[in-house]
Design a protein around this motif. Sequence first.
Motif, PDB file in Angstrom:
ATOM      1  N   ARG A   1      -8.677   9.866   2.909  1.00 59.80           N
ATOM      2  CA  ARG A   1      -9.710  10.717   2.919  1.00 59.80           C
ATOM      3  C   ARG A   1      -9.604  12.167   3.098  1.00 59.80           C
ATOM      4  O   ARG A   1      -8.729  12.732   3.637  1.00 59.80           O
ATOM      5  CB  ARG A   1     -10.527  10.039   4.108  1.00 59.80           C
ATOM      6  CG  ARG A   1     -10.925   8.766   4.273  1.00 59.80           C
ATOM      7  CD  ARG A   1     -11.339   8.256   5.759  1.00 59.80           C
ATOM      8  NE  ARG A   1     -10.187   8.447   6.658  1.00 59.80           N
ATOM      9  CZ  ARG A   1     -10.209   8.256   7.906  1.00 59.80           C
ATOM     10  NH1 ARG A   1     -11.563   7.998   8.511  1.00 59.80           N
ATOM     11  NH2 ARG A   1      -9.200   8.135   8.700  1.00 59.80           N
TER      12      ARG A   1
ATOM     13  N   ARG B   1      -7.016   4.842  -0.717  1.00 62.19           N
ATOM     14  CA  ARG B   1      -6.971   6.470  -0.880  1.00 62.19           C
ATOM     15  C   ARG B   1      -7.029   7.062   0.336  1.00 62.19           C
ATOM     16  O   ARG B   1      -6.868   6.492   1.597  1.00 62.19           O
ATOM     17  CB  ARG B   1      -8.533   6.724  -1.585  1.00 62.19           C
ATOM     18  CG  ARG B   1      -8.692   6.387  -2.860  1.00 62.19           C
ATOM     19  CD  ARG B   1      -9.711   7.259  -3.414  1.00 62.19           C
ATOM     20  NE  ARG B   1      -9.175   8.530  -3.886  1.00 62.19           N
ATOM     21  CZ  ARG B   1      -9.900   9.779  -3.891  1.00 62.19           C
ATOM     22  NH1 ARG B   1     -11.180   9.675  -3.904  1.00 62.19           N
ATOM     23  NH2 ARG B   1      -9.333  10.845  -4.422  1.00 62.19           N
TER      24      ARG B   1
ATOM     25  N   ASN C   1      -6.046   0.964  -5.237  1.00 61.18           N
ATOM     26  CA  ASN C   1      -7.592   1.209  -4.615  1.00 61.18           C
ATOM     27  C   ASN C   1      -7.518   1.924  -3.275  1.00 61.18           C
ATOM     28  O   ASN C   1      -8.527   2.506  -2.593  1.00 61.18           O
ATOM     29  CB  ASN C   1      -8.383   0.087  -4.600  1.00 61.18           C
ATOM     30  CG  ASN C   1      -8.399  -0.787  -5.902  1.00 61.18           C
ATOM     31  OD1 ASN C   1      -9.000   0.076  -6.710  1.00 61.18           O
ATOM     32  ND2 ASN C   1      -8.375  -1.956  -5.975  1.00 61.18           N
TER      33      ASN C   1
ATOM     34  N   ARG D   1       0.841  -0.898   0.015  1.00 61.86           N
ATOM     35  CA  ARG D   1       0.011   0.033  -0.064  1.00 61.86           C
ATOM     36  C   ARG D   1       0.872   1.295  -0.141  1.00 61.86           C
ATOM     37  O   ARG D   1       1.919   1.228   0.581  1.00 61.86           O
ATOM     38  CB  ARG D   1      -1.143  -0.111   1.029  1.00 61.86           C
ATOM     39  CG  ARG D   1      -2.056  -1.234   1.146  1.00 61.86           C
ATOM     40  CD  ARG D   1      -2.890  -1.337   2.397  1.00 61.86           C
ATOM     41  NE  ARG D   1      -3.976  -2.116   2.046  1.00 61.86           N
ATOM     42  CZ  ARG D   1      -4.561  -2.420   2.980  1.00 61.86           C
ATOM     43  NH1 ARG D   1      -4.383  -2.135   4.249  1.00 61.86           N
ATOM     44  NH2 ARG D   1      -5.873  -3.529   2.698  1.00 61.86           N
TER      45      ARG D   1
ATOM     46  N   GLN E   1     -15.948   9.755  -7.627  1.00 64.96           N
ATOM     47  CA  GLN E   1     -16.375  10.363  -6.390  1.00 64.96           C
ATOM     48  C   GLN E   1     -17.521  11.289  -6.782  1.00 64.96           C
ATOM     49  O   GLN E   1     -18.420  11.586  -6.215  1.00 64.96           O
ATOM     50  CB  GLN E   1     -15.253  10.810  -5.576  1.00 64.96           C
ATOM     51  CG  GLN E   1     -15.752  11.715  -4.219  1.00 64.96           C
ATOM     52  CD  GLN E   1     -14.664  11.972  -3.442  1.00 64.96           C
ATOM     53  OE1 GLN E   1     -13.630  11.645  -3.399  1.00 64.96           O
ATOM     54  NE2 GLN E   1     -14.694  13.043  -2.689  1.00 64.96           N
TER      55      GLN E   1
ATOM     56  N   ASN F   1      -4.649   7.685 -11.414  1.00 61.64           N
ATOM     57  CA  ASN F   1      -5.258   7.216 -10.318  1.00 61.64           C
ATOM     58  C   ASN F   1      -6.087   8.383  -9.469  1.00 61.64           C
ATOM     59  O   ASN F   1      -7.194   8.034  -9.186  1.00 61.64           O
ATOM     60  CB  ASN F   1      -4.216   6.697  -9.106  1.00 61.64           C
ATOM     61  CG  ASN F   1      -5.207   5.454  -8.427  1.00 61.64           C
ATOM     62  OD1 ASN F   1      -6.055   4.928  -8.952  1.00 61.64           O
ATOM     63  ND2 ASN F   1      -4.561   5.008  -7.395  1.00 61.64           N
ATOM     64  N   MET F   2      -5.621   9.470  -9.446  1.00 57.78           N
ATOM     65  CA  MET F   2      -6.281  10.749  -8.955  1.00 57.78           C
ATOM     66  C   MET F   2      -7.451  10.796  -9.819  1.00 57.78           C
ATOM     67  O   MET F   2      -8.577  11.149  -9.238  1.00 57.78           O
ATOM     68  CB  MET F   2      -5.287  11.982  -8.834  1.00 57.78           C
ATOM     69  CG  MET F   2      -5.996  12.921  -8.441  1.00 57.78           C
ATOM     70  SD  MET F   2      -5.081  14.419  -8.080  1.00 57.78           S
ATOM     71  CE  MET F   2      -4.088  14.280  -6.597  1.00 57.78           C
TER      72      MET F   2
ATOM     73  N   GLY G   1      -8.846  14.144   0.496  1.00 57.44           N
ATOM     74  CA  GLY G   1      -7.727  14.956  -0.266  1.00 57.44           C
ATOM     75  C   GLY G   1      -7.894  16.322  -0.465  1.00 57.44           C
ATOM     76  O   GLY G   1      -6.980  17.062  -0.521  1.00 57.44           O
TER      77      GLY G   1
ATOM     78  N   GLU H   1      -2.060  11.327  -7.511  1.00 56.95           N
ATOM     79  CA  GLU H   1      -2.347  10.641  -6.083  1.00 56.95           C
ATOM     80  C   GLU H   1      -1.322  10.476  -5.180  1.00 56.95           C
ATOM     81  O   GLU H   1      -1.729  10.523  -3.925  1.00 56.95           O
ATOM     82  CB  GLU H   1      -3.238   9.444  -6.467  1.00 56.95           C
ATOM     83  CG  GLU H   1      -3.928   8.768  -5.240  1.00 56.95           C
ATOM     84  CD  GLU H   1      -5.590   9.222  -5.235  1.00 56.95           C
ATOM     85  OE1 GLU H   1      -5.941   8.788  -4.133  1.00 56.95           O
ATOM     86  OE2 GLU H   1      -5.840  10.393  -5.820  1.00 56.95           O
TER      87      GLU H   1
ATOM     88  N   HIS I   1     -10.253   7.850  -9.337  1.00 56.75           N
ATOM     89  CA  HIS I   1     -11.121   8.026  -8.162  1.00 56.75           C
ATOM     90  C   HIS I   1     -11.818   9.389  -7.771  1.00 56.75           C
ATOM     91  O   HIS I   1     -13.154   9.274  -7.551  1.00 56.75           O
ATOM     92  CB  HIS I   1     -10.035   7.941  -6.904  1.00 56.75           C
ATOM     93  CG  HIS I   1      -9.449   6.452  -6.727  1.00 56.75           C
ATOM     94  ND1 HIS I   1     -10.057   5.525  -6.392  1.00 56.75           N
ATOM     95  CD2 HIS I   1      -8.215   6.091  -6.593  1.00 56.75           C
ATOM     96  CE1 HIS I   1      -9.542   4.478  -6.211  1.00 56.75           C
ATOM     97  NE2 HIS I   1      -7.975   4.917  -6.501  1.00 56.75           N
TER      98      HIS I   1
END
Length: 594
Positions: free
Chosen positions: A572, A570, A568, A395, A509, A501-502, A574, A419, A505
């Motif tokens: 919280r 993230r 996957n 991770r 969202q 990735n940013m 950001g 990200e 996600h």
Amino acid sequence: MIPLPEEQQVPSDSDLFPASGRVPRQSYIRELVPASTPAAPLTSTLSPASAARRLVEALVARGVDTFFGIPGGPVCPVFEAIRLTAGARLVESRHESHAAFAAALFQRASGRIPAVVVTAGPGITNVVTGIASASLERIPMLVIAGDVAWATTGGRMAQDSGPEGLSAEALLSTVTRAQIRAAHSRSVVSQALAALELACSAVLPGPALFVLPLDRAMGECTEIELPPRIARWSAAPPKQCVIDAVSLLRKAQRPLIVLGAGCRGHEDAVRALIDACPIPFVTTPRAKGIVSERHPRSLRNGGTDLDDTSMGPTPYVGPGGIAIHVDLDARVFGRNVPTAIGVNADLGLFASAVCEEIAGQGLTNARARLALRDARSISPFDAPDASNDAAFPVRPHRLLADIEAAVGPGARFVTDIGEHMLFALHYLTAEATDAFHVQLNLGSMGSGIAGAIGLAMADPSRPVVCIAGDGGMQMAGMEALVAIRERLPVLFLVFNDGRYNMVHHGMRQIFGEAAAYDTPALDFEAWAHALGMPAARVDRAGEIDRAFVDDLMAGGGPALIDARIDANVRIRGGGRVEALQHMSMLSQAGSRDR
């Protein structure tokens, strides 16, 4: 076939790529040139009295001795002058914007003003993004742009960047502090130095553009006596502002000091202020490390320069709250948060004045101690046990914990945009002013990768760890060739997750579902080997330790780690996505009101 001398034999594939998978530190191209070859005397048809040579000599005398850029026809006299001038150093980048990104972090790390040299036409258009980033970061630099011969103006010339063509001055007018075109060969030095002084403005430093047409560069310029540099002036804060600020700090229910990028250059005064005030503080991303995040009153990193990039819901100023904002540029007051007291003053002088006021009158605030105790009663990290997370694949937070422990306290970190940046801001601990860097205001992918080059050029005695994503490396990864050529101690740590990735996600969202935004699968270990750079792949927690890094950087660097992370996970809150949602809601509400 005539055999090459023994020292110039081209190695075989098995020599270049041994079974171990590690690549020798030297690339075979370098090996073709015997290390013992003596330097030949420099000769050139470029006149010692030419404006180009006078210009470079004058800049070096003023401390501008490092030139970033890519050569081209219309600017060739400047590059030849750099080659011929003692003390001048050329960093030949792979892209003009990347040259500006590298120059920016070179300046931030060294305090010395760099020059960015680009050719006409595409050289100028390519550099726009990097110059825009430096402008928003308030980083002074001199941009020297070549142009076709001024005598040809009005004709149809390829790469014409004058008023009849591309109009470089107009193109860069919003992102440079001045735009000056050489009027005559004899005035090249004086005009360029004028541009340099404007770049170093105390109120609003940033890039300044100097356009040098080919014929003006080749023409003769008489030797000119260099005027002394204009002293940087400082604006002292009004006494009443200082008294009012200290009074508010005494009465505040939940006082907080927010250290921003403007604190750079005033570190001693800011640290003295933090020590004098029994008040918690946070740093913005570009100020991370100004005061050690291990300081007992540090709440680490949060938000940005009061903009939307990652401030999001961060409640710096809640209902009924009061903001005291200090800046030399009064235009920033009240923009995104209500400003109760706008102190239009030099930050260092303001911090020193507050310390003097506190020394004379004292400052106690029991409520501040209670607020600090409450804030520190919970972990500052999204994943409190990040350094022990053994999940597979590794991770992001565990990867950063491993690399930080492996490289030790002397390393400097720079992050690209994506990200991975949010993880780096959140989990890396900066204890020194130059320990962490990010070019965030424009938020351009590639800025951190190229910036790592400038950071290492400023001080090649200390390692640089560049945190990058696979998307950014696909954009700007060829700057690694510059690190290889210059033998820079840069370790590229690539968060290889196979997508933007940013974006992935964030779109999910905001809209509930979105495209994958995946990128072509790339084996960065093999890619690095193809460049002649040591590399290794990791996908498990704990694989990176001191021995691993020492082995990879045994030749001094650069090197690369291809990290196959869990895409996957993230952080919280950001902030950027939350801010975009907030702006979207405001827009929808405005539409309904109309």
